[in-house]
Write a protein that holds these residues in place. Structure first.
Motif, mmCIF file in Angstrom:
data_model
loop_
_atom_site.group_PDB
_atom_site.id
_atom_site.type_symbol
_atom_site.label_atom_id
_atom_site.label_comp_id
_atom_site.label_asym_id
_atom_site.label_seq_id
_atom_site.Cartn_x
_atom_site.Cartn_y
_atom_site.Cartn_z
ATOM 1 N N ILE A 1 0.839 -1.258 0.023
ATOM 2 C CA ILE A 1 -0.119 0.020 0.164
ATOM 3 C C ILE A 1 0.910 1.389 0.011
ATOM 4 O O ILE A 1 0.782 2.205 -0.622
ATOM 5 C CB ILE A 1 -0.887 0.021 1.141
ATOM 6 C CG1 ILE A 1 -1.995 -1.189 1.052
ATOM 7 C CG2 ILE A 1 -1.772 1.433 1.471
ATOM 8 C CD1 ILE A 1 -2.832 -1.555 2.397
ATOM 9 N N VAL A 2 1.912 1.251 0.896
ATOM 10 C CA VAL A 2 2.859 2.401 0.873
ATOM 11 C C VAL A 2 3.534 2.609 -0.394
ATOM 12 O O VAL A 2 3.480 3.790 -0.906
ATOM 13 C CB VAL A 2 3.666 2.147 1.834
ATOM 14 C CG1 VAL A 2 4.899 3.152 1.969
ATOM 15 C CG2 VAL A 2 3.460 1.944 3.313
ATOM 16 N N GLU A 3 3.891 1.581 -1.228
ATOM 17 C CA GLU A 3 4.489 1.597 -2.558
ATOM 18 C C GLU A 3 3.622 2.269 -3.595
ATOM 19 O O GLU A 3 3.807 2.970 -4.571
ATOM 20 C CB GLU A 3 5.269 0.505 -3.056
ATOM 21 C CG GLU A 3 6.358 0.078 -1.930
ATOM 22 C CD GLU A 3 7.479 1.075 -1.880
ATOM 23 O OE1 GLU A 3 7.652 2.049 -2.397
ATOM 24 O OE2 GLU A 3 8.310 0.830 -0.779
ATOM 25 N N TYR A 4 2.341 1.622 -3.471
ATOM 26 C CA TYR A 4 1.056 2.083 -4.521
ATOM 27 C C TYR A 4 0.969 3.393 -4.153
ATOM 28 O O TYR A 4 0.971 4.328 -5.387
ATOM 29 C CB TYR A 4 -0.117 1.102 -3.894
ATOM 30 C CG TYR A 4 -1.353 1.484 -4.548
ATOM 31 C CD1 TYR A 4 -1.351 1.435 -5.938
ATOM 32 C CD2 TYR A 4 -2.041 2.637 -3.536
ATOM 33 C CE1 TYR A 4 -2.591 2.031 -6.392
ATOM 34 C CE2 TYR A 4 -3.346 2.778 -4.309
ATOM 35 C CZ TYR A 4 -3.534 2.818 -5.642
ATOM 36 O OH TYR A 4 -4.738 3.164 -6.057
ATOM 37 N N GLU A 5 0.740 4.013 -3.240
ATOM 38 C CA GLU A 5 0.392 5.302 -2.747
ATOM 39 C C GLU A 5 1.642 6.346 -3.280
ATOM 40 O O GLU A 5 1.465 7.394 -3.998
ATOM 41 C CB GLU A 5 0.230 5.478 -1.393
ATOM 42 C CG GLU A 5 -1.073 4.995 -0.568
ATOM 43 C CD GLU A 5 -1.164 5.209 0.544
ATOM 44 O OE1 GLU A 5 -0.178 5.694 1.118
ATOM 45 O OE2 GLU A 5 -2.291 4.906 1.166
ATOM 46 N N GLU A 6 2.786 5.764 -3.146
ATOM 47 C CA GLU A 6 3.966 6.533 -3.780
ATOM 48 C C GLU A 6 3.945 6.641 -5.143
ATOM 49 O O GLU A 6 4.343 7.479 -5.775
ATOM 50 C CB GLU A 6 5.329 6.065 -3.071
ATOM 51 C CG GLU A 6 6.399 6.751 -3.345
ATOM 52 C CD GLU A 6 6.598 8.180 -2.559
ATOM 53 O OE1 GLU A 6 7.277 8.960 -2.911
ATOM 54 O OE2 GLU A 6 5.923 8.066 -1.458
ATOM 55 N N ALA A 7 3.709 5.388 -5.816
ATOM 56 C CA ALA A 7 3.621 5.168 -7.181
ATOM 57 C C ALA A 7 2.732 6.453 -7.793
ATOM 58 O O ALA A 7 2.767 6.943 -8.743
ATOM 59 C CB ALA A 7 3.384 3.877 -7.699
ATOM 60 N N ILE A 8 1.455 6.283 -7.190
ATOM 61 C CA ILE A 8 0.208 6.910 -7.700
ATOM 62 C C ILE A 8 0.810 8.419 -7.687
ATOM 63 O O ILE A 8 0.704 9.318 -8.547
ATOM 64 C CB ILE A 8 -0.914 7.024 -6.828
ATOM 65 C CG1 ILE A 8 -1.658 5.579 -7.048
ATOM 66 C CG2 ILE A 8 -1.880 8.029 -7.194
ATOM 67 C CD1 ILE A 8 -1.996 5.456 -8.488
ATOM 68 N N TYR A 9 1.370 8.965 -6.695
ATOM 69 C CA TYR A 9 1.903 10.374 -6.674
ATOM 70 C C TYR A 9 2.888 10.632 -7.424
ATOM 71 O O TYR A 9 2.833 11.659 -8.097
ATOM 72 C CB TYR A 9 2.548 10.563 -5.237
ATOM 73 C CG TYR A 9 3.349 12.029 -5.062
ATOM 74 C CD1 TYR A 9 2.724 13.207 -5.160
ATOM 75 C CD2 TYR A 9 4.749 12.023 -5.173
ATOM 76 C CE1 TYR A 9 3.375 14.238 -5.051
ATOM 77 C CE2 TYR A 9 5.510 13.107 -5.226
ATOM 78 C CZ TYR A 9 4.878 14.468 -5.082
ATOM 79 O OH TYR A 9 5.436 15.355 -4.996
ATOM 80 N N LYS A 10 3.979 9.732 -7.917
ATOM 81 C CA LYS A 10 4.951 9.981 -8.896
ATOM 82 C C LYS A 10 4.601 9.967 -10.226
ATOM 83 O O LYS A 10 4.936 10.654 -11.082
ATOM 84 C CB LYS A 10 6.057 9.065 -8.654
ATOM 85 C CG LYS A 10 6.825 9.261 -7.351
ATOM 86 C CD LYS A 10 8.107 8.556 -7.187
ATOM 87 C CE LYS A 10 8.751 8.917 -5.817
ATOM 88 N NZ LYS A 10 9.907 7.827 -5.531
ATOM 89 N N GLU A 11 3.302 8.998 -10.680
ATOM 90 C CA GLU A 11 2.792 8.920 -11.944
ATOM 91 C C GLU A 11 1.924 10.227 -12.117
ATOM 92 O O GLU A 11 2.201 10.678 -13.433
ATOM 93 C CB GLU A 11 2.030 7.864 -11.872
ATOM 94 C CG GLU A 11 2.682 6.241 -11.885
ATOM 95 C CD GLU A 11 3.639 6.169 -13.026
ATOM 96 O OE1 GLU A 11 3.484 6.544 -14.093
ATOM 97 O OE2 GLU A 11 4.386 5.115 -12.753
ATOM 98 N N GLU A 12 1.243 10.629 -11.173
ATOM 99 C CA GLU A 12 0.633 12.066 -11.450
ATOM 100 C C GLU A 12 1.625 13.285 -11.479
ATOM 101 O O GLU A 12 1.486 14.119 -12.381
ATOM 102 C CB GLU A 12 -0.065 12.313 -10.037
ATOM 103 C CG GLU A 12 -1.434 11.404 -10.085
ATOM 104 C CD GLU A 12 -2.165 11.651 -8.674
ATOM 105 O OE1 GLU A 12 -1.740 12.285 -8.044
ATOM 106 O OE2 GLU A 12 -3.446 10.944 -8.902
#
Length: 293
Positions: A113-124
């Motif tokens: 979940i932590v890495e998923y949230e970080e990925a969402i932020y960086k993809e945006e």
């Protein structure tokens, strides 16, 4: 005497009932945990592991194709169109992975979940500052985050599958190359081989072959990475980094006997980056600091 006997009998009955209740509760919890883990496997991890393998494969195809375009100065419209299609396909696969994780967060391990949230932020952020059509060997922090997401998916899939005795030998072999890559990329970065890290994904096919020839490669790289992560001072870090560099050079011995697509030799690239680091005074102490930031 009868009262004592009655009391003992009643106490014994209560004790037995309590013990049975505790055992029943434990067994119920175990059944619930097993059911939950089976649901995690079926709804989140199993549908995604092969997508992870496919994603890294497409990234490898894309970077090899890009190098061919650059090195042979190919300028045809069709070639460029093919490259753009590869880029879109790789991005599309990762978007599918992220979408599936987002829809099934209740089955996700907290670290995922932590890495998923970080990925969402960086993809945006990437959409805001340049779009999806990136090249892995450029300085792309979003690609590194994608690797972290894929790593968590693979690790948790293996953990649950082994616990439930649901991992076939064929699938284990198929995913170990991708798992090895998720350890190799950050190891190269941490040791200061950033240029090689940016396009190391193109060696995926050769890494798979190397893994079949030497069974302990994966366990070796996992151990070295952990030792680097826990190194608390420059002296210890230098010792572990020396072991890591030796591992990388030995890995190059195996890969260079197989790899035919790269214009540069793996070991030559390591040596060039070592020389550049010495010229610009980037020593292990600096790498330790950068790794802790």
């Amino acid at each position: 005497m009868a009262d004592w006997t009655t009391a003992i009998t009643i106490t014994g009955s209560f004790g037995a009932a309590s013990t049975a209740q505790i055992i029943s509760h434990i067994l119920t919890n175990k059944r619930e945990i097993k059911k939950y883990e089976r649901d995690c496997l079926q709804n989140l991890y199993s549908p995604l592991v092969l997508k992870v393998v496919k994603y890294f494969s497409r990234e490898a195809d894309k970077i090899i194709f890009h190098e061919v375009m650059v090195n042979f100065d190919i300028d045809e419209v069709k070639i460029k169109k093919d490259y753009e299609e590869m880029s879109l396909e790789a991005n599309s696969i990762f978007e599918e992975i992220i979408e599936c994780v987002g829809k099934n967060l209740k089955y996700a391990h907290p670290s995922l979940i932590v890495e998923y949230e970080e990925a969402i932020y960086k993809e945006e952020s990437k959409h805001l500052f340049g779009g999806f059509n990136y090249i892995p060997h450029t300085n792309d922090y979003s690609f590194e985050q994608r690797i972290k997401v894929c790593r968590e998916l693979l690790l948790e899939f293996i953990r649950i599958s082994e616990k439930l005795d649901a991992l076939s030998d064929a699938l284990r072999v198929k995913i170990q190359g991708s798992l090895f890559f998720t350890e190799l990329y950050p190891l190269l970065e941490r040791c200061g081989y950033k240029k090689l890290a940016r396009h190391v994904v193109k060696y995926m096919g050769d890494i798979m072959i190397a893994l079949t020839r030497k069974n302990n490669l994966l366990s070796e790289i996992v151990y070295i990475r952990k030792q680097l992560d826990i190194a608390e001072d420059t002296i210890k870090f230098e010792e572990v980094r020396a072991d890591a560099c030796q591992f990388l050079y030995e890995l190059g011995d195996q890969i260079c006997t197989l790899e035919v697509n790269s214009p540069e030799d793996w070991k030559d690239q390591l040596e060039k980056e070592d020389i550049n680091r010495m010229i610009f005074n980037k020593f292990p102490g600096d790498l330790l600091k950068s790794g802790n930031n």
